[in-house]
Design a protein around this motif. Structure first.
Motif, mmCIF file in Angstrom:
data_model
loop_
_atom_site.group_PDB
_atom_site.id
_atom_site.type_symbol
_atom_site.label_atom_id
_atom_site.label_comp_id
_atom_site.label_asym_id
_atom_site.label_seq_id
_atom_site.Cartn_x
_atom_site.Cartn_y
_atom_site.Cartn_z
ATOM 1 N N GLN A 1 4.893 7.544 -3.040
ATOM 2 C CA GLN A 1 5.246 6.343 -3.359
ATOM 3 C C GLN A 1 5.225 5.849 -4.562
ATOM 4 O O GLN A 1 5.748 5.032 -5.488
ATOM 5 N N ARG A 2 3.860 5.712 -4.806
ATOM 6 C CA ARG A 2 3.270 4.672 -6.362
ATOM 7 C C ARG A 2 3.956 5.398 -7.536
ATOM 8 O O ARG A 2 4.056 4.477 -8.396
ATOM 9 N N GLU B 1 10.672 -2.933 2.373
ATOM 10 C CA GLU B 1 11.687 -1.538 1.741
ATOM 11 C C GLU B 1 12.197 -1.375 0.474
ATOM 12 O O GLU B 1 12.925 -2.956 -0.238
ATOM 13 N N ILE B 2 11.917 -0.584 -0.594
ATOM 14 C CA ILE B 2 12.008 -0.745 -1.675
ATOM 15 C C ILE B 2 12.897 0.063 -2.195
ATOM 16 O O ILE B 2 12.528 1.173 -2.164
ATOM 17 N N ALA C 1 0.606 -1.253 -0.045
ATOM 18 C CA ALA C 1 0.264 0.523 0.217
ATOM 19 C C ALA C 1 1.199 1.076 -0.378
ATOM 20 O O ALA C 1 1.132 1.940 1.116
ATOM 21 N N PRO C 2 1.424 1.262 -1.076
ATOM 22 C CA PRO C 2 2.747 2.380 -0.986
ATOM 23 C C PRO C 2 1.059 4.272 -1.288
ATOM 24 O O PRO C 2 0.021 3.866 -1.589
ATOM 25 N N TRP D 1 15.695 5.141 -0.895
ATOM 26 C CA TRP D 1 15.025 3.552 -0.386
ATOM 27 C C TRP D 1 13.213 4.446 0.391
ATOM 28 O O TRP D 1 13.537 5.674 0.560
ATOM 29 N N ILE D 2 12.688 3.401 0.188
ATOM 30 C CA ILE D 2 11.518 4.298 0.541
ATOM 31 C C ILE D 2 10.071 2.713 0.896
ATOM 32 O O ILE D 2 11.089 1.372 0.452
#
Length: 446
Positions: free
Chosen positions: A23-24, A156-157, A18-19, A167-168
């Motif tokens: 973030q999406r 974390e991606i 759920a970004p 990183w988010i």
């Protein structure tokens, strides 16, 4: 003594994330940047395929990196513009893109050779295949380099903002149960992002222990009147459990949609008309999805029955190569046969049961329903209710249930030491072949 492990299998779970809106957008940028790199690399790999085509994956990746990536030991790569266009790109994403590009080129070369030799030409003027560098691929995320897992609640991606890689952290809102199995190993997931979905496709390498059989088999008779008739039969021919699996609501939903196709076709064609390409394609797509749902419902129930009884094997009829035949004039029998999910249910059950360490076998389908399980000879089908059968003794019985008993008997004969029973003929020429065994044959061995 430890139980012998079953062969490893690969299964994939879907983890929804759920970004936020920002973030999406970063995730979409990452996918777009990865696909842009793949397009560049497909061109490079295709150009040098004469030298690269014979290399295995361990040697191919370094060879392509020497062409596109500059380092202290490789200061002058042949294509330095790629290194400049993808500044600060994670090295593991680049290597994943190289493997994808090599797969695209290898597939194209194989199809082109088949076209040249005439193997894939349906007609003389068939055009050669084309190399598709704009494939809708998704990036593979390597652990520690592109993604980090914080328990099973957050992930974390490493993503591309448009100018930099950062990183988010995002929450995992839903996942399945494969991560709870201690013998399963998590492999590198793929990031799937589009207008409708945002999730991680997480593959697992499963090493299940083989099921220690409790001396029973689960026999399944796949039919039209009842989707699956299940019997649990012991080695001595005792029937322990019987069950009818028939998701009628889903079948009615599918048939209702298919019936609407013929009604719309009559209105569209009129007299002597033709249907356009893609006619009712959305209806057919929905029907295929409903069939998938039916297959999963039935196979899941069969697997749970086999698991609850610790079955030695799940036994099906071997219906490969079977083709439907039409019934009487104006009968819908042929249409019903086309909606028969015999192959789908067997395939899904085999996958699910193999993941739990079980075995699936098939037996000869001839005369499973025609022969009475008590050895009294051939049965007579009821003219008004085809699911009922009358034995020579006058006994009336469910034909699908009778067939499942005989399938179980053949399954036991195949599992026993006489593994070649299907190839051996009967010693008495007046008897049926041993491959057409019935439940009473298990009683005779007592």
């Amino acid at each position: 003594m430890a139980q012998k492990a079953a062969p490893k299998t690969i299964r994939t779970d879907k983890w929804r994330i759920a970004p936020t809106n920002e973030q999406r957008q970063y995730l979409l940028n990452t996918v777009q940047e990865y696909r842009r790199l793949c397009r560049f690399l497909v061109t490079v790999v295709c150009t040098h395929w004469v030298d690269l085509g014979s290399l295995n994956s361990d040697k191919l990746v370094p060879a392509v990196e020497r062409l596109v990536h500059g380092t202290a030991k490789n200061p002058t790569p042949k294509y330095p513009q790629i290194n400049r266009a993808f500044h600060k790109l994670p090295s593991y994403l680049r290597r994943a893109a190289i493997m994808f590009a090599a797969g695209q080129v290898s597939s194209y070369m194989t199809r082109y050779r088949d076209w040249q030799s005439g193997q894939s030409r349906n007609r003389r003027d068939a055009k050669p295949p084309t190399l598709n560098s704009d494939a809708g691929c998704y990036p593979a995320l390597y652990k520690g380099q592109c993604f980090k897992l914080h328990g099973f609640e957050q992930v974390e991606i490493k993503v591309f903002t448009g100018t930099d890689w950062i990183w988010i952290t995002m929450p995992i809102v839903s996942l399945r149960e494969r991560h709870t199995v201690s013998t399963n190993q998590i492999k590198s997931p793929s990031l799937i992002v589009n207008d409708k979905s945002c999730h991680l496709s997480v593959p697992f390498e499963c090493h299940p222990e083989r099921v220690k059989g409790a001396g029973v088999v689960v026999a399944v008779d796949l039919g039209l009147n009842t989707t699956a008739t299940v019997s649990v039969v012991s080695r001595d021919g005792t029937v322990i459990h019987r069950e009818f699996i028939h998701p009628g609501r889903d079948i009615d939903r599918r048939d209702k949609r298919l019936k609407s196709v013929s009604q719309r076709a009559k209105k569209t064609m009129g007299k002597g008309g033709k249907l356009g390409k893609g006619f009712c394609k959305h209806t057919y797509r929905r029907c295929r999805n409903i069939n998938q749902q039916i297959g999963h419902i039935v196979s899941k129930r069969i697997t749970r029955i086999a698991q609850s009884y610790s079955a030695d094997a799940v036994v099906f009829e071997d219906l490969k190569g079977w083709k439907p035949k039409g019934g009487k004039k104006r009968s819908n029998l042929k249409q019903r046969f086309h909606g028969w999910l015999k192959s789908l249910i067997v395939e899904l059950t085999e996958r699910k049961w193999a993941e739990l360490g079980g075995k699936t076998i098939t037996v000869i389908a001839a005369y499973t329903s025609k022969l009475a399980y008590d050895g009294s000879g051939q049965v007579k089908r009821d003219g008004k209710n085809y699911a009922l059968a009358t034995f020579s003794s006058g006994k009336r019985y469910n034909c699908d249930l009778n067939g499942s008993y005989n399938i179980a008997a053949r399954g036991w004969l195949k599992l026993d030491s006489r593994k070649d029973y299907e190839k051996r003929s009967s010693g008495n020429s007046g008897r049926l072949p041993r491959s057409w065994a019935c439940l009473c044959d298990l009683w005779a061995e007592l």
